[in-house]
Scaffold this motif. Sequence first.
Motif, short mmCIF file in Angstrom:
data_model
loop_
_atom_site.label_atom_id
_atom_site.label_comp_id
_atom_site.label_asym_id
_atom_site.label_seq_id
_atom_site.Cartn_x
_atom_site.Cartn_y
_atom_site.Cartn_z
N PRO A 189 -16.68 -51.87 -65.40
CA PRO A 189 -18.10 -51.54 -65.22
C PRO A 189 -18.84 -51.53 -66.55
O PRO A 189 -18.26 -51.22 -67.60
CB PRO A 189 -18.06 -50.13 -64.62
N PRO A 190 -20.13 -51.87 -66.55
CA PRO A 190 -20.92 -51.80 -67.77
C PRO A 190 -21.13 -50.35 -68.19
O PRO A 190 -20.96 -49.43 -67.38
CB PRO A 190 -22.24 -52.46 -67.39
N ARG A 191 -21.52 -50.14 -69.43
CA ARG A 191 -21.68 -48.79 -69.95
C ARG A 191 -23.14 -48.35 -69.95
O ARG A 191 -24.04 -49.15 -70.23
CB ARG A 191 -21.14 -48.71 -71.38
N MET A 192 -23.33 -47.09 -69.66
CA MET A 192 -24.60 -46.41 -69.91
C MET A 192 -24.28 -45.27 -70.89
O MET A 192 -23.44 -44.43 -70.59
CB MET A 192 -25.22 -45.83 -68.64
N ILE A 193 -24.94 -45.29 -72.05
CA ILE A 193 -24.74 -44.23 -73.03
C ILE A 193 -26.03 -43.42 -73.11
O ILE A 193 -27.09 -43.96 -73.44
CB ILE A 193 -24.37 -44.79 -74.41
N VAL A 194 -25.93 -42.16 -72.78
CA VAL A 194 -27.08 -41.25 -72.78
C VAL A 194 -26.98 -40.39 -74.03
O VAL A 194 -26.04 -39.59 -74.18
CB VAL A 194 -27.09 -40.37 -71.52
N PHE A 195 -27.92 -40.55 -74.93
CA PHE A 195 -27.94 -39.75 -76.16
C PHE A 195 -28.91 -38.59 -75.98
O PHE A 195 -30.09 -38.79 -75.69
CB PHE A 195 -28.36 -40.62 -77.35
N GLY A 196 -28.38 -37.39 -76.11
CA GLY A 196 -29.18 -36.19 -75.92
C GLY A 196 -28.73 -35.42 -74.70
O GLY A 196 -28.97 -35.83 -73.56
N ALA A 197 -28.04 -34.30 -74.92
CA ALA A 197 -27.50 -33.49 -73.82
C ALA A 197 -28.55 -32.51 -73.33
O ALA A 197 -28.40 -31.30 -73.39
CB ALA A 197 -26.24 -32.75 -74.27
N VAL A 198 -29.66 -33.08 -72.82
CA VAL A 198 -30.79 -32.28 -72.34
C VAL A 198 -30.78 -32.23 -70.82
O VAL A 198 -29.95 -32.88 -70.17
CB VAL A 198 -32.12 -32.88 -72.86
N ASP A 199 -31.71 -31.46 -70.24
CA ASP A 199 -31.73 -31.32 -68.78
C ASP A 199 -31.90 -32.66 -68.07
O ASP A 199 -31.30 -32.90 -67.02
CB ASP A 199 -32.86 -30.38 -68.36
N PHE A 200 -32.72 -33.54 -68.64
CA PHE A 200 -32.94 -34.85 -68.01
C PHE A 200 -31.65 -35.67 -67.97
O PHE A 200 -31.48 -36.52 -67.10
CB PHE A 200 -34.02 -35.62 -68.77
N ALA A 201 -30.75 -35.42 -68.91
CA ALA A 201 -29.52 -36.21 -68.99
C ALA A 201 -28.65 -36.03 -67.76
O ALA A 201 -28.01 -36.97 -67.30
CB ALA A 201 -28.75 -35.85 -70.25
N GLY A 202 -28.60 -34.81 -67.22
CA GLY A 202 -27.76 -34.57 -66.05
C GLY A 202 -28.16 -35.44 -64.87
O GLY A 202 -27.30 -36.03 -64.20
N ALA A 203 -29.46 -35.52 -64.61
CA ALA A 203 -29.94 -36.36 -63.51
C ALA A 203 -29.70 -37.83 -63.80
O ALA A 203 -29.35 -38.61 -62.90
CB ALA A 203 -31.43 -36.10 -63.27
N LEU A 204 -29.85 -38.23 -65.06
CA LEU A 204 -29.63 -39.64 -65.41
C LEU A 204 -28.16 -40.01 -65.29
O LEU A 204 -27.83 -41.13 -64.88
CB LEU A 204 -30.14 -39.90 -66.83
N VAL A 205 -27.27 -39.09 -65.62
CA VAL A 205 -25.84 -39.33 -65.43
C VAL A 205 -25.54 -39.61 -63.96
O VAL A 205 -24.82 -40.57 -63.62
CB VAL A 205 -25.01 -38.13 -65.92
N ARG A 206 -26.12 -38.80 -63.08
CA ARG A 206 -25.85 -38.97 -61.64
C ARG A 206 -26.34 -40.31 -61.13
O ARG A 206 -25.63 -41.01 -60.38
CB ARG A 206 -26.48 -37.82 -60.86
N ILE A 207 -27.54 -40.71 -61.53
CA ILE A 207 -28.07 -41.98 -61.02
C ILE A 207 -27.36 -43.16 -61.70
O ILE A 207 -27.18 -44.21 -61.09
CB ILE A 207 -29.60 -42.06 -61.20
N GLY A 208 -26.92 -42.96 -62.95
CA GLY A 208 -26.16 -44.02 -63.60
C GLY A 208 -24.84 -44.27 -62.90
O GLY A 208 -24.43 -45.42 -62.70
N LYS A 209 -24.16 -43.20 -62.49
CA LYS A 209 -22.91 -43.36 -61.74
C LYS A 209 -23.18 -44.03 -60.40
O LYS A 209 -22.40 -44.88 -59.95
CB LYS A 209 -22.25 -42.00 -61.53
N PHE A 210 -24.27 -43.66 -59.75
CA PHE A 210 -24.63 -44.26 -58.47
C PHE A 210 -24.84 -45.77 -58.61
O PHE A 210 -24.47 -46.55 -57.72
CB PHE A 210 -25.90 -43.60 -57.95
N LEU A 211 -25.39 -46.21 -59.75
CA LEU A 211 -25.63 -47.63 -59.98
C LEU A 211 -24.39 -48.38 -60.46
O LEU A 211 -24.44 -49.59 -60.65
CB LEU A 211 -26.77 -47.81 -60.99
#
Length: 386
Positions: A202-224
């Motif tokens: 699978p391709p990578r998504m790297i989220v820089f910044g362990a902020v509140d928005f990151a949690g939601a982005l992690v979930r949608i990144g896994k979904f994709l």
Amino acid sequence: MLDIAAELHRWCEEGRDFAVATVVSVGGSAPRQPGAALAVDGAGTAVGSVSGGCVEGAVYDLCQDALRTGRAVRESFGYSDEDAFAVGLTCGGTIDILVTPVSAADTGLRPVLATALSAAAHGRPAALVRIVAGPAGLLGRALLVRPDGSYEGSLGPALDRTAADEARALLEAGRTATVGVGADGGRCGEPLTLLVESAVPPPRMIVFGAVDFAGALVRIGKFLGYHVTVCDARPVFATARRFPEADEVVVEWPHRYLDATEADARTVLCVLTHDAKFDIPLLERALRRPLAYVGAMGSRRTHEDRLRRLREAGLGDLELARLRSPIGLDLGARTPEETALSIASEIVATRRGGSGTPLAGARTPIHHDVPAPLGLGPTGPIGSVA
């Protein structure tokens, strides 16, 4: 077929007979792309999809027929509106389907498919080549090609080397596509069409910044279908407990992590820190690399300041034009979940060549003919489209 590799790999290990219907070509506004597949086993269990529902029933019947006869068959489906009960694609496109029976007793085709399915199911790179157009006796023949150019199976002695070379090139690009060749392995002889399906991790998504928005982005990144990493220099925030759905959580300065990790033309970077001491060293490096997407969060004032600092660091207009900042599409997002949807929408639009405008009232194509790197195919992390 590799888009349903995990299930078919299990069927092979259990010794089931099955037939697999694979989309081998499309025209117009077709709902699925080459490589999408529907499989049916001897008990009538079905997995996968070739049309999003338009012709599944007819294809299911073709699979059952193939199990009974033991013969591969190619069938075309197009638009039908004169008869409400006719089989056809309501979207107006056309698709060609190759249906291939796979018997547990088959000592030729089945071992090749089983190896390809195992590789795809376990995230190992490999390409599966099949003859999808040509003489009836050749339909469905398969060749498994590895990244080093070695292969197993056979399409025919004169064809194997050419097919392996074509497949290796597509595998390196992470693409699934059809290739036209001659039966002699050159451009002469009776024409054949090969479908090359690539399987890569699978391709990578790297989220820089362990902020509140990151949690939601992690979930949608896994979904994709991404392999998602969260990176932050602050150990109190960058914890697996805060981001349980991430594949990994890394405590490191963002630019140092990017320098040390693998990132390629399929990798997306989402910079959510909006803090210059983290952002500028990171973006200075990221915008000089051939990544799929680089987006950074912040206000328009932050964006202007960010551009000024990056220019002072030596970046030119072409490099800065690759930066998606402020990050995301204009959805009016407020919550972390809405913001994550906005960012994910921009990533998909960038990858697929979409405009990001509403389809209602627009005259732009619904499906864009933009090759996508494998890893984000029609149904998940395995199986790309051309």
